[in-house]
Motif scaffolding. Structure first.
Motif, PDB file in Angstrom:
ATOM      1  N   VAL A   1     -11.657  -5.227  -2.260  1.00 28.52           N
ATOM      2  CA  VAL A   1     -10.915  -5.744  -3.414  1.00 28.52           C
ATOM      3  C   VAL A   1     -10.305  -7.124  -3.205  1.00 28.52           C
ATOM      4  N   ASN A   2     -10.503  -7.739  -2.059  1.00 34.24           N
ATOM      5  CA  ASN A   2      -9.953  -9.080  -1.858  1.00 34.24           C
ATOM      6  C   ASN A   2     -10.509 -10.029  -2.920  1.00 34.24           C
ATOM      7  N   GLY A   3      -9.602 -10.732  -3.622  1.00 34.70           N
ATOM      8  CA  GLY A   3     -10.018 -11.635  -4.685  1.00 34.70           C
ATOM      9  C   GLY A   3     -10.080 -10.999  -6.052  1.00 34.70           C
TER      10      GLY A   3
ATOM     11  N   GLY B   1      -5.856  -3.697 -11.955  1.00 29.95           N
ATOM     12  CA  GLY B   1      -6.002  -3.274 -13.338  1.00 29.95           C
ATOM     13  C   GLY B   1      -4.876  -2.396 -13.833  1.00 29.95           C
ATOM     14  N   GLU B   2      -4.022  -1.931 -12.939  1.00 32.62           N
ATOM     15  CA  GLU B   2      -2.866  -1.119 -13.324  1.00 32.62           C
ATOM     16  C   GLU B   2      -1.815  -1.192 -12.222  1.00 32.62           C
ATOM     17  N   ASP B   3      -0.581  -0.837 -12.569  1.00 36.23           N
ATOM     18  CA  ASP B   3       0.490  -0.824 -11.569  1.00 36.23           C
ATOM     19  C   ASP B   3       0.157   0.146 -10.439  1.00 36.23           C
ATOM     20  N   VAL B   4       0.559  -0.231  -9.228  1.00 33.40           N
ATOM     21  CA  VAL B   4       0.403   0.650  -8.073  1.00 33.40           C
ATOM     22  C   VAL B   4       1.796   1.078  -7.618  1.00 33.40           C
ATOM     23  N   PHE B   5       1.999   2.390  -7.519  1.00 35.82           N
ATOM     24  CA  PHE B   5       3.286   2.928  -7.113  1.00 35.82           C
ATOM     25  C   PHE B   5       3.229   3.404  -5.666  1.00 35.82           C
ATOM     26  N   SER B   6       4.310   3.173  -4.956  1.00 33.43           N
ATOM     27  CA  SER B   6       4.357   3.597  -3.559  1.00 33.43           C
ATOM     28  C   SER B   6       4.546   5.106  -3.476  1.00 33.43           C
ATOM     29  N   GLU B   7       3.747   5.745  -2.642  1.00 38.38           N
ATOM     30  CA  GLU B   7       3.862   7.192  -2.444  1.00 38.38           C
ATOM     31  C   GLU B   7       4.726   7.542  -1.247  1.00 38.38           C
ATOM     32  N   ILE B   8       5.236   6.514  -0.562  1.00 40.27           N
ATOM     33  CA  ILE B   8       6.105   6.748   0.598  1.00 40.27           C
ATOM     34  C   ILE B   8       7.255   5.749   0.573  1.00 40.27           C
ATOM     35  N   ASN B   9       8.281   6.027   1.366  1.00 40.09           N
ATOM     36  CA  ASN B   9       9.281   5.019   1.680  1.00 40.09           C
ATOM     37  C   ASN B   9       8.705   4.105   2.753  1.00 40.09           C
ATOM     38  N   LEU B  10       9.058   2.831   2.687  1.00 46.07           N
ATOM     39  CA  LEU B  10       8.621   1.905   3.725  1.00 46.07           C
ATOM     40  C   LEU B  10       9.820   1.085   4.185  1.00 46.07           C
ATOM     41  N   PRO B  11      10.220   1.205   5.475  1.00 46.20           N
ATOM     42  CA  PRO B  11       9.628   2.132   6.445  1.00 46.20           C
ATOM     43  C   PRO B  11       9.925   3.583   6.086  1.00 46.20           C
ATOM     44  N   PRO B  12       9.087   4.504   6.584  1.00 48.48           N
ATOM     45  CA  PRO B  12       9.257   5.918   6.238  1.00 48.48           C
ATOM     46  C   PRO B  12      10.367   6.602   7.038  1.00 48.48           C
TER      47      PRO B  12
ATOM     48  N   SER C   1      -2.366  -1.256   2.176  1.00 46.28           N
ATOM     49  CA  SER C   1      -2.848  -0.436   3.290  1.00 46.28           C
ATOM     50  C   SER C   1      -1.687   0.154   4.062  1.00 46.28           C
ATOM     51  N   GLY C   2      -0.627  -0.645   4.245  1.00 50.56           N
ATOM     52  CA  GLY C   2       0.562  -0.161   4.945  1.00 50.56           C
ATOM     53  C   GLY C   2       1.299   0.936   4.207  1.00 50.56           C
ATOM     54  N   LEU C   3       1.008   1.093   2.925  1.00 47.38           N
ATOM     55  CA  LEU C   3       1.576   2.180   2.130  1.00 47.38           C
ATOM     56  C   LEU C   3       0.675   3.413   2.133  1.00 47.38           C
ATOM     57  N   GLY C   4      -0.444   3.315   2.856  1.00 50.22           N
ATOM     58  CA  GLY C   4      -1.360   4.448   2.933  1.00 50.22           C
ATOM     59  C   GLY C   4      -2.309   4.552   1.761  1.00 50.22           C
ATOM     60  N   ILE C   5      -2.389   3.487   0.957  1.00 50.61           N
ATOM     61  CA  ILE C   5      -3.249   3.505  -0.230  1.00 50.61           C
ATOM     62  C   ILE C   5      -4.659   3.128   0.169  1.00 50.61           C
ATOM     63  N   LYS C   6      -5.627   3.894  -0.299  1.00 48.49           N
ATOM     64  CA  LYS C   6      -7.023   3.681   0.082  1.00 48.49           C
ATOM     65  C   LYS C   6      -7.841   3.030  -1.030  1.00 48.49           C
ATOM     66  N   ASP C   7      -7.587   3.433  -2.278  1.00 48.92           N
ATOM     67  CA  ASP C   7      -8.356   2.946  -3.426  1.00 48.92           C
ATOM     68  C   ASP C   7      -7.408   2.467  -4.507  1.00 48.92           C
ATOM     69  N   VAL C   8      -7.820   1.444  -5.252  1.00 51.84           N
ATOM     70  CA  VAL C   8      -7.026   0.943  -6.376  1.00 51.84           C
ATOM     71  C   VAL C   8      -7.935   0.640  -7.557  1.00 51.84           C
ATOM     72  N   SER C   9      -7.331   0.558  -8.729  1.00 56.62           N
ATOM     73  CA  SER C   9      -8.050   0.173  -9.937  1.00 56.62           C
ATOM     74  C   SER C   9      -7.979  -1.342 -10.087  1.00 56.62           C
TER      75      SER C   9
END
Length: 390
Positions: A28-30, A34-45, A155-163
């Motif tokens: 997905v670089n560049g 397409g939609e907001d991405v929400f964090s599924e964890i606290n960072l730092p956890p 990636s640091g939030l553990g997210i693998k795929d995005v829209s």
């Protein structure tokens, strides 16, 4: 023939389609979210040491008994009592009861007891849970252009795929019996093609990799059937050459024969007056001049903003202002796009402005814009310009 501003408005009104796809972070670089991405964890956890040193409990003493060690990645369960410390490293979880982390350079250890060598405590050097971002918060908003830092953050939030907004399939259609590929012995009456590689490289600059380059001769049947095929398999068609009014300028006819709806043809400008824009269903169709510099300029001014809108970039780098170093006259009654160089807040207009010559574009970083109703721009006056992609 229409004005520059009218042409830009027409293109904008017809290039707002969006295509979304779910894609792996590694691809997905560049792209644009397409939609907001929400964090599924606290960072730092977890509460985390900001440096190498000693996690301590208490503030009544400057000496602490060392009872253990916690490395980064460790899940050792230790609870510190008043006056106790553990050796910790950057990124390690700090034990329960930790009030601060003492920098190792500010500590002296003797027989399992550390002494803080300063008179008073400064920062606690602990990254609190969720200090960077809290679970459920918006990590990145729709419309964010994903660069290496943004991808690393996700990636640091553990997210693998995005829209993301999908990159278009673009077909470059180059016509002309006179054209030869570089590397071949140049035949009498022929010229080497430069527009196809120029357009392809500019497309790659904005992340468009799915590009097909097609060469056709000056044959009405060949061009018409080729356009029909490309309309079935493209989001954008960019034709180079064959768009003027000569007997062998057949591109416009091929568009009409394939039921492309013409939105405009010719703009009151120099260089690059013969330019075509049309639509068939969701396919955007551009016909650009064959002269290399005119082709380059019209791509920058008209095609590039349309491509950027398609991939989700709403801010398409509009006109900016800079101060002229020398006066400019415009007796043509046409809008001018002049190769130029912007340095700081000043703009230098290059001498060679031939529509057939790319050489004067090599050092350019801008296109100066002189409107059709402006006859003279005096030295020291502010004028409009566009940044160019190189």
């Amino acid at each position: 023939m229409i004005s520059v501003n009218k042409a830009l408005a027409i293109i904008k009104s017809h290039t707002t389609a969006r295509l979304l796809e779910i894609s792996s972070l590694k691809n997905v670089n560049g792209h644009v979210l397409g939609e907001d991405v929400f964090s599924e964890i606290n960072l730092p956890p977890f509460r985390q040491s900001a440096m190498d040193g000693y996690a301590v409990s208490g503030s009544k003493s400057l000496s602490f008994k060392v009872i253990g060690e916690v490395q980064a990645g460790s899940n050792i369960n230790i609870t510190l009592k008043e006056g106790e410390a553990v050796r910790v490293f950057t990124g390690a979880p700090v034990p329960k009861g930790t009030t601060r982390v003492l920098m190792q350079e500010h500590v002296e250890e003797v027989n399992g007891v550390i002494t803080y060598l300063k008179d008073s405590f400064g920062k606690n050097n602990v990254k609190e849970t969720g200090e960077q971002i809290k679970k459920g918060s918006v990590a990145l908003s729709k419309g964010t252009l994903l660069n290496a830092s943004a991808v690393a953050f996700l990636s640091g939030l553990g997210i693998k795929d995005v829209s993301v907004f999908k990159m278009p399939k673009v077909s470059i259609l180059v016509s002309g019996n006179e054209l030869q590929a570089p590397g071949e012995a140049l035949e009498n009456g022929k010229i080497y093609d430069s527009n196809s590689i120029m357009l392809k490289l500019l497309l790659q600059k904005i992340g468009v990799q799915n590009v097909e380059v097609v060469f056709v001769g000056d044959s009405k049947h060949e061009i018409t059937t080729t356009v029909a095929r490309l309309l079935e398999d493209s989001h954008f068609i960019i034709a180079s050459g064959g768009i003027s009014v000569g007997e062998y300028d057949l591109i416009r006819h091929a568009f009409e024969a394939n039921s492309v709806e013409e939105k405009f043809y010719k703009i009151n400008q120099r260089p690059g007056k013969p330019i075509y824009f049309g639509k068939k269903d969701e396919v955007s169709v551009f016909g650009l001049p064959g002269n290399p510099a005119a082709c380059f300029i019209n791509f920058q001014v008209y095609v590039l903003p349309a491509l950027r809108r398609f991939i989700g970039i709403e801010n398409t780098n509009g006109f900016k202002k800079a101060t002229l170093l020398e006066s400019i006259s415009n007796p043509t009654g046409k809008s001018l796009f002049l190769r130029a160089k912007v340095t700081g807040n000043t703009i230098e207009i290059f001498k060679n402005q031939s529509s057939a010559m790319l050489q004067s574009l090599i050092d350019a970083n801008a296109l100066a814009y002189i409107p059709e109703d402006t006859a003279v721009c005096d030295k020291g006056k502010e004028i409009l310009y566009l940044d160019i992609l190189q």
